[in-house]
Design a protein around this motif. Structure first.
Motif, PDB file in Angstrom:
ATOM      1  N   ILE A 257     -18.270  50.254 -11.017  1.00 39.04           N
ATOM      2  CA  ILE A 257     -18.047  49.864  -9.658  1.00 39.04           C
ATOM      3  C   ILE A 257     -17.219  48.613  -9.994  1.00 39.04           C
ATOM      4  O   ILE A 257     -17.140  47.858 -11.015  1.00 39.04           O
ATOM      5  CB  ILE A 257     -19.193  49.635  -8.582  1.00 39.04           C
ATOM      6  CG1 ILE A 257     -20.536  48.989  -9.396  1.00 39.04           C
ATOM      7  CG2 ILE A 257     -19.726  51.059  -8.328  1.00 39.04           C
ATOM      8  CD1 ILE A 257     -21.656  48.701  -8.405  1.00 39.04           C
ATOM      9  N   ALA A 258     -17.019  47.709  -8.611  1.00 40.18           N
ATOM     10  CA  ALA A 258     -15.806  46.824  -8.947  1.00 40.18           C
ATOM     11  C   ALA A 258     -16.192  45.502  -7.983  1.00 40.18           C
ATOM     12  O   ALA A 258     -17.116  45.661  -7.059  1.00 40.18           O
ATOM     13  CB  ALA A 258     -14.557  47.282  -8.178  1.00 40.18           C
ATOM     14  N   ASN A 259     -15.702  44.463  -8.719  1.00 37.08           N
ATOM     15  CA  ASN A 259     -15.770  43.072  -7.971  1.00 37.08           C
ATOM     16  C   ASN A 259     -14.684  43.034  -7.057  1.00 37.08           C
ATOM     17  O   ASN A 259     -13.521  42.971  -7.699  1.00 37.08           O
ATOM     18  CB  ASN A 259     -16.042  41.821  -8.840  1.00 37.08           C
ATOM     19  CG  ASN A 259     -17.353  42.172  -9.866  1.00 37.08           C
ATOM     20  OD1 ASN A 259     -18.264  42.636  -9.101  1.00 37.08           O
ATOM     21  ND2 ASN A 259     -17.367  41.497 -10.832  1.00 37.08           N
ATOM     22  N   VAL A 260     -14.558  42.660  -5.782  1.00 34.38           N
ATOM     23  CA  VAL A 260     -13.470  42.392  -5.105  1.00 34.38           C
ATOM     24  C   VAL A 260     -13.505  41.266  -4.119  1.00 34.38           C
ATOM     25  O   VAL A 260     -14.674  40.761  -3.867  1.00 34.38           O
ATOM     26  CB  VAL A 260     -13.035  43.463  -4.227  1.00 34.38           C
ATOM     27  CG1 VAL A 260     -12.977  44.855  -5.073  1.00 34.38           C
ATOM     28  CG2 VAL A 260     -13.999  43.674  -3.114  1.00 34.38           C
ATOM     29  N   GLY A 261     -12.443  40.480  -3.806  1.00 35.88           N
ATOM     30  CA  GLY A 261     -12.471  39.357  -3.072  1.00 35.88           C
ATOM     31  C   GLY A 261     -11.311  39.514  -1.812  1.00 35.88           C
ATOM     32  O   GLY A 261     -11.297  38.394  -1.277  1.00 35.88           O
ATOM     33  N   SER A 262     -10.790  40.528  -1.912  1.00 33.50           N
ATOM     34  CA  SER A 262      -9.706  40.759  -0.779  1.00 33.50           C
ATOM     35  C   SER A 262      -9.272  42.212  -0.823  1.00 33.50           C
ATOM     36  O   SER A 262      -9.728  42.955  -1.640  1.00 33.50           O
ATOM     37  CB  SER A 262      -8.389  40.004  -1.513  1.00 33.50           C
ATOM     38  OG  SER A 262      -7.912  40.592  -2.418  1.00 33.50           O
ATOM     39  N   ALA A 263      -8.628  42.561   0.214  1.00 28.89           N
ATOM     40  CA  ALA A 263      -8.221  43.788   0.501  1.00 28.89           C
ATOM     41  C   ALA A 263      -7.316  44.416  -0.711  1.00 28.89           C
ATOM     42  O   ALA A 263      -7.336  45.542  -1.038  1.00 28.89           O
ATOM     43  CB  ALA A 263      -7.367  44.014   1.819  1.00 28.89           C
ATOM     44  N   ALA A 300     -12.601  42.438  11.435  1.00 26.82           N
ATOM     45  CA  ALA A 300     -11.549  43.158  11.056  1.00 26.82           C
ATOM     46  C   ALA A 300     -11.122  42.768   9.613  1.00 26.82           C
ATOM     47  O   ALA A 300     -10.510  43.595   8.825  1.00 26.82           O
ATOM     48  CB  ALA A 300     -10.225  42.617  11.970  1.00 26.82           C
ATOM     49  N   ALA A 301     -11.369  41.515   9.179  1.00 28.92           N
ATOM     50  CA  ALA A 301     -11.177  41.293   7.850  1.00 28.92           C
ATOM     51  C   ALA A 301     -11.908  42.251   6.734  1.00 28.92           C
ATOM     52  O   ALA A 301     -11.361  42.617   6.036  1.00 28.92           O
ATOM     53  CB  ALA A 301     -11.472  39.717   7.671  1.00 28.92           C
TER      54      ALA A 301
END
Length: 546
Positions: A257-263, A300-301
């Protein structure tokens, strides 16, 4: 030929001629004052827009994680707060435009460094944007990777994400940096591209007559020669083929799986085939805010990040902030040592309403997006703290509560903590720097933050054993998980999921499928019995080859 040593972060051996990455331009002077400050201030926005446009053009030519990196850097160049501050420096202090952008960007970078951890690593991105805008204002070529006419070994002080995002692996034989560390973008993207890389090689730029180099990404050794060195590219495996199912060769599931910090990160991770999100950093929603974002703004974010993973598992980390973070609305005063102060979940003990509003927004975004959302807290030290957090998560209507294991006390108390929550996730980046009392941003201490350190692996093993005994998931969401060689060892230590930068997903998934779980457990035991990172790598590799 001189021999230097750093931290190997991407395996393989390569050699060839040297190409140097240009250092940033000299610090721009604060004089002479502009004759027309208003006109001088008006130069800044067009320069920033031009930088952003070039980065967007580069992003249009690539896909996945590289695209996300370039788009994020372009957005930084257009940041209204950065541009506004620079314009004010010109009009209020009569600074030349290059000096104004230099000071405004440095203020942002200093705030990120003070934040520590992942946010501190973003300071390099801001400096990269700063240098590109200054070069544009001066009308000169921006610093960065030169146009390569032949296969070469790149030598650099450090590399910004935008420098590495669209490197041509057909021309870049290897990467060597004097600064940086094992969790840097250089390491992550080098592994994704299959390029050998060694970071934190002190003194590598002090050899002005360097003509050729031999780079060993496994041992961390770099040989610098004053004469030509024959070109030899690292052996690259055939194009990675992964069926998208995280599992060992004998079918033991290990989610990739992934690390994310934005869309943008989330979209890139989905494109890379990630089975879900193991770490969604929510700080992006707060960083530029003078006031706490409303529940609806947060909802929403978050929804935009969750939507690419509808029907898939997503672990959302609650706000990792405190007196050391650049969040104006917290206003918690000055602490003598912010890295050991009131941050992460500790903020919520005094302000539970802040946490409750974020949980409400997360629950709403989960309903909107259809993602299978779990929530975890950062900076948890005790089982009592974990239980307190879990109670609030369940009260918010969210089904699964977990915590980060990034403080040594939490690793040592893993059985009690796991009894209070549904899962844990090991943040190897912070856990390493707390175990070794070594700032992960300090290049001189990079070896101590090497994720192959046996002491770190032993703590991970304790947490993994607790998970097995209680039948609860144990994830790894530090960048240690992005190393295909280490991924199997982590699974052998008890990790049931591995979360990483999107670019690393296919290679890690393919690496897990190469051996049965029993082999990974043998490799893990071999690594645990060593005393140095180099020995741990060698022992694990030998165990898997037998």
């Amino acid at each position: 030929m001189s021999r230097l040593t750093g931290v190997g972060v991407s395996s393989g051996r390569a050699s060839g001629p040297v190409a140097r990455v240009a250092d940033p331009l000299p610090e721009p002077p604060a004089t002479p004052a502009p004759t027309d400050p208003t006109a001088e201030a008006e130069r800044i926005r067009p320069a920033a827009d031009a930088v952003a446009e070039r980065l967007f053009q580069r992003a249009a030519r690539v896909e996945g994680d590289a695209k996300a990196v370039l788009e994020t850097t372009a957005a930084m160049a257009m940041d209204p707060a950065l541009i506004s501050q620079a314009e004010q420096q010109v009009t209020a202090r009569s600074l030349p435009a290059p000096r104004a952008i230099f000071e405004a960007a440095n203020g942002f970078a200093d705030a990120l460094r003070a934040a520590g951890g992942y946010m501190a690593e973003r300071a390099r991105d801001v400096q990269d944007v700063r240098d590109r805008i200054i070069a544009e204002l001066h009308g000169v070529t921006p610093p960065g990777v030169p146009e390569l006419e032949r296969p070469s070994v790149l030598l650099a002080r450090d590399l910004a994400p935008a420098d590495t995002a669209d490197l041509d692996p057909g021309l870049v034989l290897a990467l060597v940096t004097e600064e940086g560390g094992p969790t840097s973008h250089t390491a992550i993207l080098a592994r994704a591209l299959g390029i050998p890389a060694v970071v934190a090689v002190r003194g590598v730029l002090e050899a002005p007559d360097a003509v050729g180099a031999v780079v060993d990404g496994d041992s961390g050794e770099v040989e610098i020669s004053g004469e030509e060195v024959a070109v030899q590219a690292a052996e690259r495996a055939a194009a990675v083929e992964w069926n998208g199912i995280g599992a060992t060769a004998d079918g033991e599931p290990v989610k990739v799986i992934a690390n994310v910090g934005s869309a943008a990160d989330a979209r890139a991770a989905a494109d890379a085939g990630a089975q879900g999100i193991g770490l969604f950093r929510t700080e992006f929603c707060y960083l530029a805010a003078d006031d706490e974002p409303s529940v609806e703004t947060q909802r929403a974010a978050y929804r935009e990040v969750l939507e690419p993973f509808a029907g898939k598992p997503v672990v959302v980390r609650t706000l990792d902030a405190g007196a050391d973070k650049p969040l104006a609305f917290l206003d918690m005063g000055v602490e003598p040592n912010p890295a050991l102060g009131v941050r992460g979940l500790r903020v919520a003990f005094d302000r539970p309403d802040l946490l409750d509003r974020q949980l409400a927004a997360i629950a709403g975004a989960a309903a909107d997006s259809g993602a299978e959302v779990s929530v975890m807290a950062p900076m948890v030290a005790t089982a009592a703290e974990a239980a307190w957090f879990a109670e609030r998560v369940r009260a918010a209507g969210l089904p699964r509560a977990g915590v980060m294991i990034e403080i040594p006390a939490a690793a040592l108390s893993a059985p009690e903590i796991l009894a209070a929550v549904d899962f844990v996730s090991i943040g190897t980046n912070d856990l390493a720097q707390y175990v070794f009392a070594a700032d992960r941003m300090a290049g001189a201490l990079a070896e101590l933050n090497d994720p192959w350190q046996p002491a770190l692996l032993r703590l991970i093993a304790q947490v993994g054993e607790a998970g097995r005994e209680l039948g609860k998931p144990v994830g790894v969401c530090g960048e240690a998980a992005s190393d295909p060689q280490l991924a199997g060892v982590l699974a052998g230590l008890g990790a049931t999921s591995l979360s990483m930068a999107g670019a690393a997903v296919p290679a890690v998934g393919a690496a897990l499928a190469e051996h049965p779980m029993a082999a990974f457990r043998q490799a893990a035991e071999a690594a645990l019995a060593t005393s140095t990172p180099a020995e741990a790598r060698k022992a694990a590799k030998s165990a898997l080859a037998s």
